[in-house]
Design a protein around this motif. Structure first.
Motif, short mmCIF file in Angstrom:
data_model
loop_
_atom_site.label_atom_id
_atom_site.label_comp_id
_atom_site.label_asym_id
_atom_site.label_seq_id
_atom_site.Cartn_x
_atom_site.Cartn_y
_atom_site.Cartn_z
N THR A 106 0.97 -1.06 0.06
CA THR A 106 -0.30 -0.53 -0.17
C THR A 106 0.92 1.40 -0.13
N VAL A 107 0.29 2.37 -0.26
CA VAL A 107 1.16 3.36 -0.35
C VAL A 107 2.02 4.03 1.30
N GLU A 108 0.88 3.08 2.31
CA GLU A 108 1.71 3.08 3.48
C GLU A 108 2.51 2.35 3.69
N GLN A 109 2.91 1.28 3.23
CA GLN A 109 3.77 0.91 3.49
C GLN A 109 4.85 0.63 2.43
N ASN A 110 5.01 1.31 0.76
CA ASN A 110 5.73 1.90 0.56
C ASN A 110 6.19 2.75 0.98
N VAL A 111 5.76 3.96 1.85
CA VAL A 111 6.53 4.99 1.98
C VAL A 111 7.34 4.23 3.57
N ARG A 163 8.53 8.81 -0.29
CA ARG A 163 9.41 7.22 0.82
C ARG A 163 10.76 7.67 0.06
N ALA A 164 11.35 8.86 -1.31
CA ALA A 164 13.17 9.02 -1.02
C ALA A 164 12.98 10.26 -0.04
N MET A 165 11.43 10.85 0.35
CA MET A 165 11.95 12.31 1.67
C MET A 165 12.22 11.49 2.60
N VAL A 166 11.23 10.76 3.18
CA VAL A 166 10.77 10.34 4.63
C VAL A 166 11.86 10.23 5.37
#
Lengths: 278, 303
Positions: A106-111, A163-166
């Motif tokens: 999911t979006v969250e799991q990806n981030v 994901r890249a900036m988290v």
């Protein structure tokens, strides 16, 4: 608009330094080594937004992969913060051209993914908070539990950016992140990326083959010549920020001249590439 | 940053449903029909098929070759739920109470064991071949040769080693079912998108983590299609094995079809065949929905 890589006052210390770097990759099917970049000298300064433009196939992606640590230079050196780049690092994060989000997450799991592979020293709840606020920052609140195939291309790339900036990396690498998007989505995302990067104070290396995108986003624009690539010229873009959040950057008095100059350079390279390779 | 409306809206029904756009609609005839039409059409379709069958068989008038639908249905009922077989004639008439059910069970056991073995052995082989160039180089000549070979040609040799009991049936199921599993798993590992692997590397994944968190989930839907193929191939394997092994009694559905046809018992032949068709249909449809559940991001489907 100087053609020499002058150091302007707002620019920080060198962060990434490539010296006489030659690098390429293996064409697996043909068992051949392909030189993508020869004798590259390029410095990325702390806090700057450096854009690389050049014809397709000129080795821009290879450069960014070398900075990320996915490739090792064949000759010459590339350093990050004074240390040779030997592998990937938490400091250097990346946004991919084809999004490269995991379709089964999911979006969250990806981030959240970057936190699974590296110990950032954050507690689980701090990670939750950071993921949540990052998803909000890229405008995806409400889509936390959606899967990428349920999202539009622009939204998928928002996931890629989040994901890249988290992990709040010092250096953000972006490999033609908006290349596959439609023109309207692209403009929206350009403006949002500018805001995000300004807020986070990150250093960015950004690849594009769009001259307008290069001028809109870059503090400096490096023109890469066709394969095997090398740095043809570096141009300063002295237009104040934010450039895209409000107003129309194309109306800026310097815009037209910059565009013309860059187009002249890139056109030569593109034509040269055609003659050389097809 | 809040302006997500400039984006295209999601194509996902669920997220759109969360917006207050839904309202109750009246249950008009049209709406009811829209829901019910597929089962209704299927029912009508099959009824027409049965009627045509009945009519055609009556005209053809050779119950040994084509029984009427009602005769077939009668044999189906006796073969599955019993009640009505002529038990005085047991040695000559195959059509005994529960005969289809018994043979069905025999087939299912051999088939099930063979399939599970194929899956349990095939997946690791495919993973190893996909993950290691050495294993790929060593194993692929055998895998590709065997998967191209009409495996039934091995039967005479297998008989020498395994005889005509259950062992040879297991062997044939495995030989027909394992290669799609191996090859699909291998293909999944091999075609894992490089950019997904690069992304994992950038975010610090080790080789093992890349395998666990990228390659394996990427491969999973390939494995499922491999299993799907294995299900139908394995069924061919078990039926052929049952044709060829020729047990004296209750040798499975394939055996039953073969024997019943040889004894000109058209009704039983067709009833057993229908049972096999239903089994195959249930298996294929079951795995089709399984694929959609496991990998909703992949377009279904190929058969």
């Amino acid at each position: 608009m100087s053609t020499q890589p002058t150091v302007n006052s707002s620019r920080g210390d060198p962060l990434v330094v490539a010296e006489n770097m030659t690098v390429g990759y293996e064409l697996e099917r043909e068992r051949k080594l392909l030189t993508a970049l020869t004798d590259i000298n390029l410095t990325v300064h702390e806090g700057e937004f450096l854009v690389l433009v050049g014809p397709s196939g000129c080795g821009k992606t290879t450069f960014i992969n070398a900075v990320a640590g996915l490739l090792q230079p064949w000759e010459g050196t590339i350093t990050y913060d004074g240390q040779p780049i030997k592998g990937t690092s938490q400091d250097r994060s990346m946004v991919f051209q084809d999004y490269a989000v995991m379709p089964w997450r999911t979006v969250e799991q990806n981030v959240k993914m970057p936190f699974e592979f590296r110990d950032t020293g954050l507690s689980a709840s701090q990670i939750e908070d950071q993921v949540k606020s990052m998803i909000g920052n890229v405008g995806l609140q409400g889509f936390e539990n959606s899967f990428p195939h349920e999202l539009s291309g622009g939204m998928r790339q928002r996931v890629g950016i989040a994901r890249a900036m988290v992990t709040q990396p010092r250096l953000l690498l972006a490999d033609e992140p908006f290349g596959a998007l439609d023109a309207m989505t692209r403009e929206v995302l350009q403006a949002q990326l500018e805001t995000l990067v300004m807020d986070a104070g990150q250093t960015v290396v950004f690849i594009t083959h769009s001259i307008d995108e290069a001028i809109s986003l870059g503090d400096r624009v490096a023109v890469i010549s066709h394969r095997p690539g090398t740095v043809r010229e570096i141009i300063d873009v002295d237009i104040e920020r934010p450039r895209l959040a409000e107003g129309e950057i194309t109306r800026h008095p310097e815009y037209g001249a910059l565009r013309e100059h860059l187009w002249g350079l890139v056109k030569d390279e593109a034509l040269g590439a055609k003659g050389a390779v097809v | 940053m809040t302006d997500q409306l400039t984006e295209h809206e999601s194509t996902d029904g669920a997220s759109i449903a969360s917006q207050p756009r839904l309202r109750d609609a009246n249950w008009t005839f049209e709406r009811i029909w829209r829901r019910a039409r597929y089962p209704v059409i299927t029912l009508i379709n099959l009824s027409i098929f049965a009627l045509l069958w009945e009519w055609g068989a009556t005209i053809y008038d050779n119950a040994n070759f084509i029984p009427t639908f009602s005769d077939m249905a009668g044999a189906f009922k006796i073969g599955w739920i019993g009640g009505g077989a002529d038990s005085t004639n047991e040695t000559f008439d195959l059509l005994q109470d529960f005969v289809i059910a018994k043979n069905f069970w025999v087939t299912i056991q051999v088939y099930g064991v063979g399939l599970i073995a194929s899956i349990l052995v095939g997946i690791p082989i495919g993973l190893v071949m996909g993950g290691s160039r050495w294993a790929d180089a060593i194993l692929s000549p055998y895998v590709w040769t065997f998967s191209s070979l009409p495996r039934i040609a091995l039967f005479p040799i297998l008989v020498l080693f395994l005889g005509l009991g259950n062992e040879i049936k297991y062997a044939l199921v495995i030989l027909t079912a394992i290669f799609p599993v191996i090859i699909n798993t291998w293909a999944g590992v091999k075609t894992t998108e490089q950019s997904l692997i690069n992304a994992a590397r950038v975010f610090g994944a080790s080789r093992r983590q890349i395998y666990q968190k990228v390659v394996l989930p990427y491969t999973l839907p390939f494995v499922v299609s491999g299993i799907q193929l294995a299900l139908s191939r394995g069924l061919v394997g078990v039926v052929i094995a049952e044709f060829l092994t020729g047990a004296s009694k209750d040798g499975g559905l394939g055996w039953l079809i073969f024997r019943a046809a040889r004894g000109f018992n058209g009704a039983l032949t067709y009833a057993a065949l229908m049972s096999l068709a239903v089994l195959a249909l249930v298996l294929v449809q079951g795995t089709r929905s399984m694929e959609a559940k496991i990998a909703p991001w992949r377009q279904v489907s190929k058969t």
